[in-house]
Motif scaffolding. Structure first.
Motif, short mmCIF file in Angstrom:
data_model
loop_
_atom_site.label_atom_id
_atom_site.label_comp_id
_atom_site.label_asym_id
_atom_site.label_seq_id
_atom_site.Cartn_x
_atom_site.Cartn_y
_atom_site.Cartn_z
N MET A 139 -5.06 4.23 -1.76
CA MET A 139 -5.25 4.26 -0.31
C MET A 139 -3.92 4.62 0.35
O MET A 139 -2.87 4.13 -0.08
CB MET A 139 -5.77 2.93 0.23
N TYR A 160 -14.39 -1.99 1.85
CA TYR A 160 -14.22 -3.37 2.30
C TYR A 160 -15.41 -3.89 3.11
O TYR A 160 -15.32 -4.95 3.71
CB TYR A 160 -12.92 -3.49 3.10
N ALA A 177 -12.60 3.75 3.18
CA ALA A 177 -12.02 2.40 3.23
C ALA A 177 -13.01 1.39 3.81
O ALA A 177 -13.11 0.26 3.33
CB ALA A 177 -10.74 2.42 4.05
N ILE A 182 -2.71 -2.76 -3.18
CA ILE A 182 -3.92 -1.95 -2.99
C ILE A 182 -3.65 -0.54 -3.50
O ILE A 182 -2.72 0.13 -3.04
CB ILE A 182 -4.33 -1.92 -1.50
N VAL A 233 0.86 -1.19 0.00
CA VAL A 233 0.00 0.00 0.00
C VAL A 233 0.89 1.24 0.00
O VAL A 233 1.60 1.48 0.98
CB VAL A 233 -0.93 0.03 1.23
N PHE A 246 -4.71 2.25 5.71
CA PHE A 246 -4.79 0.79 5.70
C PHE A 246 -4.33 0.21 7.04
O PHE A 246 -4.92 -0.75 7.54
CB PHE A 246 -3.93 0.22 4.56
#
Length: 356
Positions: free
Chosen positions: A229, A271, A267, A226, A189, A234
């Motif tokens: 982000m 998810y 985020a 990812i 990330v 994260f």
């Protein structure tokens, strides 16, 4: 034979609450006269009703060069053991500065002790009007009231009972991840690498479950990249997935914290971590102000946060002064281009209120 022994405990119970009183059009209120007041809405703390009193021209002729602010116990025929902290909010930073603190004492509804402070000199008017506490004819008074309730005595228990400590599974899970034990997937990330356990991620997020255990490409890979982000976002999502809580954030950086919560909401929606999404909405709702409400409303529309949408609409249409102040912000100008559907709902809400 051992004689059974029982034990009970007595603890002091306190309840704390915060009330924010926003006053617009200050210059129009000034000149209403010495001893004339504006009272906030009634709020409850510790089972008692309270309100903030604001005297733009001072409480008495001897203090007409000052503004006067008081916390008032409104409940009738009662006494409350309480303390309070009255602050003015810096309109440029959004941070409160304490102006008066009253230590724990008795507030008696039947006499002048129902007011705090017991002094009329809250702040000299000239100092106040030249300060960042007054901007765009707008000031914010914050009061934190703490009520000491009656002593709480526990039921007797046997002294030799075995005490069971509170659950610490979240701490164990986080320590397990922190030590890198048993990790079976890594995420890249923003140039940083994060290790995790597939089964934990799958339990907490249906999106991770599909990615890591479904037919998607990521299920066969040990390294998942990812995009779009920030690493810190994260990392915080992982912390919540493993501990069901947010890590401590530095409260001195108010704007940075707000931006982090906004990114976390995005985020959480990405998810499908529904509880984190609700936690973020609650934090944003509790920190709404004129400057942030437009950005928060855009976020609510973009990520299907229906309750947060309603809260933002209620805030903006709460009065014509609030709406005028919001419309004058850069955030509102951005809202017109990024989320025009919000303006349609805002117009409809405003029209219904005017009809009522």
């Amino acid at each position: 034979m051992t004689m059974p022994t029982t034990v009970s405990t007595c603890t002091a119970v306190t309840e704390q609450g915060k009330h924010v009183f926003e006053i617009f059009d200050y210059s129009k209120h000034r000149g209403m006269g010495t001893g004339e007041l504006i009272r906030s809405g009634t709020f409850s703390v510790g089972g008692f009703d309270w309100a903030i009193r604001f005297y733009p021209d001072g409480f008495a002729t001897t203090t007409r060069d000052y503004i006067s602010v008081y916390l008032e116990l409104l409940s009738k025929d009662t006494r409350a053991r309480a303390s309070c902290d009255l602050s003015l909010v810096d309109q440029t930073t959004g941070l409160p500065t304490s102006v008066h603190k009253t230590d724990l004492r008795v507030f008696n509804s039947g006499d002048l002790s129902r007011f705090a402070p017991q002094c009329e000199l809250f702040m000299r008017r000239g100092v106040f009007e030249a300060s960042p506490y007054l901007r765009d004819d707008h000031l914010t008074i914050q009061c934190i009231a703490t009520v000491r309730k009656g002593p709480q005595v526990s039921a007797p228990v046997l002294l030799d009972e075995i005490e069971v400590p509170p659950s610490n599974i979240a701490e164990h899970l986080w320590n397990f991840l922190d030590a890198g034990e048993g990790v079976d997937v890594r995420f890249s990330v923003g140039g940083e690498s994060f290790a995790a356990h597939k089964v934990v991620l799958a339990m907490r997020s249906p999106v991770f479950k599909a990615e890591l255990f479904g037919r998607m490409r990521e299920a066969k890979e040990q390294l998942v990249t990812i995009e779009e982000m920030q690493p810190e976002v994260f990392r915080t999502v992982l912390h919540f997935i493993y501990t069901d809580s947010l890590p401590d954030m530095d409260g001195s950086e108010g704007d940075a914290d707000r931006e982090m919560i906004q990114h976390l909401l995005v985020a959480a929606d990405r998810y499908a971590v529904d509880r984190l999404k609700l936690v973020c909405q609650s934090i944003l709702r509790n920190n709404l102000d004129v400057e942030t409400v437009s950005a928060t409303m855009a976020l609510a529309y973009q990520h299907n946060c229906d309750r947060l949408k309603d809260v933002c609409l209620e805030f903006i249409t709460s009065s014509s002064s609030v709406m005028d102040s919001v419309v004058a912000t850069q955030g509102y100008k951005n809202l017109k281009t990024t989320c025009p559907s919000a303006l349609v709902d805002l117009f409809e809400k405003s029209r219904k209120l005017h009809k009522a």
